[in-house]
Design an enzyme around this catalytic site. Structure first.
Site, PDB file in Angstrom:
ATOM      1  N   TRP A  81      34.535  44.344  40.968  1.00 20.25           N
ATOM      2  CA  TRP A  81      33.966  45.698  40.848  1.00 20.25           C
ATOM      3  C   TRP A  81      33.369  46.145  42.181  1.00 20.25           C
ATOM      4  O   TRP A  81      33.417  47.331  42.518  1.00 20.25           O
ATOM      5  CB  TRP A  81      32.892  45.692  39.756  1.00 20.25           C
ATOM      6  CG  TRP A  81      32.184  47.016  39.613  1.00 20.25           C
ATOM      7  CD1 TRP A  81      32.590  48.084  38.878  1.00 20.25           C
ATOM      8  CD2 TRP A  81      30.962  47.402  40.232  1.00 20.25           C
ATOM      9  NE1 TRP A  81      31.690  49.113  39.006  1.00 20.25           N
ATOM     10  CE2 TRP A  81      30.681  48.726  39.827  1.00 20.25           C
ATOM     11  CE3 TRP A  81      30.065  46.761  41.091  1.00 20.25           C
ATOM     12  CZ2 TRP A  81      29.549  49.405  40.252  1.00 20.25           C
ATOM     13  CZ3 TRP A  81      28.945  47.449  41.518  1.00 20.25           C
ATOM     14  CH2 TRP A  81      28.689  48.750  41.091  1.00 20.25           C
ATOM     15  N   HIS A  82      32.836  45.182  42.941  1.00 20.07           N
ATOM     16  CA  HIS A  82      32.195  45.545  44.207  1.00 20.07           C
ATOM     17  C   HIS A  82      33.184  46.017  45.255  1.00 20.07           C
ATOM     18  O   HIS A  82      32.814  46.727  46.188  1.00 20.07           O
ATOM     19  CB  HIS A  82      31.392  44.362  44.768  1.00 20.07           C
ATOM     20  CG  HIS A  82      30.113  44.142  44.039  1.00 20.07           C
ATOM     21  ND1 HIS A  82      30.040  43.397  42.879  1.00 20.07           N
ATOM     22  CD2 HIS A  82      28.853  44.594  44.269  1.00 20.07           C
ATOM     23  CE1 HIS A  82      28.787  43.391  42.438  1.00 20.07           C
ATOM     24  NE2 HIS A  82      28.051  44.109  43.261  1.00 20.07           N
ATOM     25  N   GLY A  83      34.421  45.606  45.143  1.00 23.26           N
ATOM     26  CA  GLY A  83      35.403  46.050  46.136  1.00 23.26           C
ATOM     27  C   GLY A  83      36.734  45.360  45.918  1.00 23.26           C
ATOM     28  O   GLY A  83      36.798  44.268  45.330  1.00 23.26           O
ATOM     29  N   GLY A  93      33.023  41.134  37.870  1.00 23.54           N
ATOM     30  CA  GLY A  93      31.854  41.734  38.534  1.00 23.54           C
ATOM     31  C   GLY A  93      32.029  41.719  40.040  1.00 23.54           C
ATOM     32  O   GLY A  93      31.687  42.681  40.735  1.00 23.54           O
ATOM     33  N   GLY A  94      32.584  40.638  40.555  1.00 21.33           N
ATOM     34  CA  GLY A  94      32.850  40.562  41.992  1.00 21.33           C
ATOM     35  C   GLY A  94      33.878  41.605  42.404  1.00 21.33           C
ATOM     36  O   GLY A  94      33.687  42.331  43.370  1.00 21.33           O
TER      37      GLY A  94
END
Lengths: 375, 463
Positions: B318-320, B315-316
């Protein structure tokens, strides 16, 4: 129910509404949209009529205000609306050049569109704006080496965003100007006769700053570390390839596309400290190579001349003519434009090497003042 | 095109709405109009990426049909998910992976330098979820027009909410909601005004306070570090939730209800609660399409904790494509593991202590999200802990706040707003159509629009 949570099946519920309720909400929406658009229309009208940055007409019904921090917002308006046949474009070092000095030296009418920390990409944008309106007789481009730093489209961060929409001919994209609260405050200040932020009112010298600073050796030496000159100025390193790319993309096309306009490419008389700084940062050869490249690149163009004022040691070593290592006094601005339009100090690809040797010799012979740097 | 731009607010949105309701009596044309408008919206920034999103939609629609009808459905699903992840990987993560491998000395330094297509994470995840649900026989979409609108519908296209076909397809397929519904338009305008005001008056003015700390990570003192971290905590919330409010508002004008994404997250009493209130549609995606398939809660305790950690690491990421995002995800994963273990003890913290602990954890972890590098993040966290050499620097903060009154006001107002019981969702749900609400909406819209064209002065004072 206007709001649904993720997975909530109320999103597809039936939304039958009674006639009176529908009429109420229609009136509600009409009021919101009507008031909003009316208010925005009034703001746009006030900004368009007062036009504090002179985008649609030069200020004639009130004393014009040339805001010291908004060159990039006002200059496109001047470029589009003023009458001129000679244009001066340069960085902050040329801002203290009065229009009438240019007109006297070069003939006809003139305008100074210099901007602080101007980049080569901004010069291109500004020239596009000028040529969209008219084909000037003469354009004097005073070239700062730092304008060719970085990538060809690079600008200094400190310059703030360039309002590109003011540089084109499309009125539909002027909304950031017409609907700006900042512009509205300036319009209202003009209407009320109030001062808001520093500005000049002299349309002949809108960006003149030479009367606000002291030009003296002590000013140049203030806070300067002679062993690390760039510590104070933090100028970026340049590469010859990068400078060439920038010149080819931003300057060369305009020179070739407008043969009816005479271009003077001027190398300005920085103080000798600048060359010493270049030497300290291994930028000297890059810079001189770039000058040689430009001389060769424009050689075939009949409408382009190069003026090299960097070999005038009587100027560049007289630190009382400067406020820092780059910025010279207004009399030097005047001297620059007079020599340029008089056709003096011309160099070309055959004489550039001699000018370069002269500069290197002068630099080697120059001994910077020591023991006088004030913190 | 940005939601907070003149071209969107003055030209695009009104034109898109007028066209949609003009075609209202012919629903198929209304849908096609919205697809074309959405692609125009998408292509405004970089038209070169239009073929990419068009191909992504076409291929995924074709894959969905294959998954629906083919004998070897699972193989088609695997191929579909792999293709989507490959696209995302190529544009978003390839350079990150190459850089990491080069730093480890495993490959020569080389970068692809591909421009990241806007919204690629969002439209890729939306379509992966669709393919998975087709495979699970939970989804089926015979209309290409509706499917294209499901993916491209401009209010959610660039930054979510991440939508689910089950909540969107019936709305796109409905023939009744192609006619103007003034209550929806009113609620839409109301949310649009709130979102724009959040962005312009609360998020943007905080930028200098944030930059003052994060751009000087290694030299700041304790109070500056806390101030910048707190300012960023508010900035990211008002920026993202403001954007979401504008997305929900724009969608409502077209009678489309997008799911909410935020529900007063900073009032959470534990981290689990936080993730039920922060970026709720991403949480749902990660839960349904990653955490549950990994085994979810129905596994041994150690496996559950590992699932949680892996879900939040990804998930982290996915942010960048940066280690700072991985670090942020890892911290939240570990935090959630801690919450789970604490809950098993059966003990409860007093609500005030639970809130304070959660809020401080969230503030500190945002440092990793925002910092330029893990080194910077660590430097700021050390400063927050009082380990930095600069020490407490209250004078510096006083100067910062007194010279930037807009930032100080945004900080104070922001703190008041985030802890209020009634958030934008509640307010929109309760909209009664009073003239006071109309005046407030018109006032907020007008003032916010006037702030969009803020004239940036030239900062280069020091010749």
């Amino acid at each position: 129910m206007a709001i649904v949570r993720p997975g909530d099946d109320k999103s597809v519920q039936s939304r039958a509404m009674s006639g009176p309720a529908a009429r109420h909400w229609r009136r509600w929406c009409a009021s919101v949209l009507g008031v909003t658009f009316a208010a925005l229309l009034i703001v746009a009208a006030v900004n368009a009529i007062v036009d504090p940055f002179q985008q649609y007409r030069l200020a004639t019904t009130y004393t014009p205000r040339f805001y010291a921090l908004h060159h990039r917002w006002i200059n496109p308006g001047i470029a589009k609306r003023a009458a001129y046949d000679t244009v001066l474009v340069g960085s902050s070092i040329m801002e203290s050049t009065r229009n009438d000095w240019i007109a006297t030296a070069c003939g006809g009418s003139a305008v100074n569109l210099s901007m602080p920390a101007i980049s080569a990409a901004e010069i291109r944008t500004l020239l596009d704006t000028v040529f969209a309106v008219r084909e000037p007789r003469r354009i004097v481009l005073v070239l700062d080496f730092n304008a060719f730093s970085g990538t060809p489209d690079e600008r200094q961060d400190s310059a703030g965003p360039l309002p590109a929409f003011l540089y084109d001919r499309n009125p539909l994209n002027d909304l950031p100007y017409l609907l700006s609260g900042t512009v509205l405050r300036k319009s209202l200040a003009i209407l009320a006769g109030r001062d808001d932020e520093p500005f000049r009112t002299d349309a002949d010298a809108p960006w003149f700053w030479g009367d606000r600073f002291r030009f003296a050796r002590s000013e140049v030496l203030r806070g300067l570390d002679p062993g690390n000159i760039n510590a104070r100025f933090q100028q970026p390193a340049r590469t010859l390839a990068g400078m060439r790319r920038s010149f080819e993309r931003n300057i060369a096309p305009a020179l070739a596309r407008h043969p009816a306009t005479h271009f003077d490419l001027v190398w300005p008389p920085y103080s000798m400290f600048v060359w010493r700084d270049f030497a300290q940062r291994a930028q000297l050869d890059v810079t001189l190579d770039f000058k040689r490249y430009v001389a060769e690149a424009v050689q075939p163009l009949k409408n382009v001349g190069i003026v090299d004022l960097q070999t005038h040691a009587e100027i560049t070593t007289d630190l009382d003519l400067y406020m820092d290592i780059y910025h010279f006094a207004p009399q030097v601005d005047r001297w620059v434009i007079e020599r340029t339009c008089a056709g003096l100090d011309r160099v070309d690809s055959t004489t550039a090497a001699a000018a370069e040797r002269h500069l290197r010799d002068a630099l080697a012979a120059w001994h910077p003042p020591v023991g006088q740097t004030a913190q | 095109m940005l939601f907070n731009s003149y071209e969107y607010l003055i030209y695009f949105l009104p034109a898109a709405a007028l066209g949609f309701f003009f075609f209202g009596t012919r629903p198929r044309w209304a849908v096609r109009w919205l697809v074309v408008a959405s692609l125009f919206f998408y292509g405004w920034w970089n038209p070169a990426h239009l073929p990419l999103i068009a191909a992504s939609i076409g291929v995924n629609f074709w894959l969905a049909r294959k998954i629906q009808r083919a004998a070897n459905r699972h193989r088609w699903l695997v191929a579909g998910v792999a293709a989507n992840l490959a696209l995302l990987g190529l544009f978003k993560y390839a350079d990150f992976i190459l850089r990491t491998l080069a730093q480890a000395g495993l490959v020569a330094p080389v970068q692809l330098g591909l421009a990241l297509p806007l919204g690629i994470s969002f439209f890729t995840f939306t379509q992966i979820a669709f393919l998975v649900d087709v495979r699970r026989d939970k989804a089926r979409e015979p209309s290409f027009d509706n499917y294209a609108l499901f993916v491209t519908f401009f209010p959610h296209l660039l930054a979510g909410p991440i939508i689910h076909h089950s909540e969107m397809m019936p709305q796109f397929a409905s023939t009744t909601n192609k006619r103007i519904d003034w209550h929806d338009v009113a609620a839409g305008l109301f949310l649009l005004a709130i979102g724009l005001a959040k962005k312009v008056f609360l998020a943007d003015p905080l930028v200098p306070l944030v930059a003052a700390g994060f751009d000087h990570a290694t030299t700041i003192g304790t109070s500056q570090a806390w101030l910048s971290a707190l300012a960023y905590t508010l900035q990211i919330y008002f920026d993202f939730s403001g954007y979401t409010d504008m997305a929900l508002g724009a969608a409502l004008i077209f009678n489309i209800r997008l799911p909410i994404n935020f529900d007063s997250p900073y009032r959470s009493l534990d981290l689990r609660d936080f993730w039920h209130r922060w970026h709720m549609t991403l949480s749902r995606f990660l839960r349904e399409y990653l955490y549950v398939p990994l085994g979810g809660n129905r596994a041994s305790e150690s496996r559950v904790l590992a699932n949680l950690l892996l879900t939040f690491l990804l998930g982290g990421l996915w942010h960048g494509a940066a280690w700072t995002f991985v670090g942020w995800g890892a911290l939240h994963g570990m935090g959630l593991c801690g919450v789970r273990l604490w809950r098993r003890t059966g003990r409860r913290l007093p609500p005030a202590a639970a809130w304070a602990l959660t809020f401080v954890f969230v503030v500190v972890t945002w440092v990793f999200f925002r910092a330029h590098s893990l080194g910077d993040a660590w430097a700021i966290v050390r400063a927050m802990a009082g380990v930095a050499s600069a020490g407490a620097d209250f004078g510096q903060i006083r100067t910062l706040l007194s010279t930037d009154s807009a930032a100080a006001a945004a900080l104070a107002a922001g703190l008041l707003v985030v802890f209020r019981r009634r958030n934008s969702n509640t307010l929109a749900g309760e909209l009664a159509g009073s003239w006071l609400a109309a005046a407030a909406t018109a006032g907020a819209l007008t003032l916010a629009v006037l702030q969009l064209g803020r004239v940036a002065p030239f900062l280069y004072f020091n010749f």
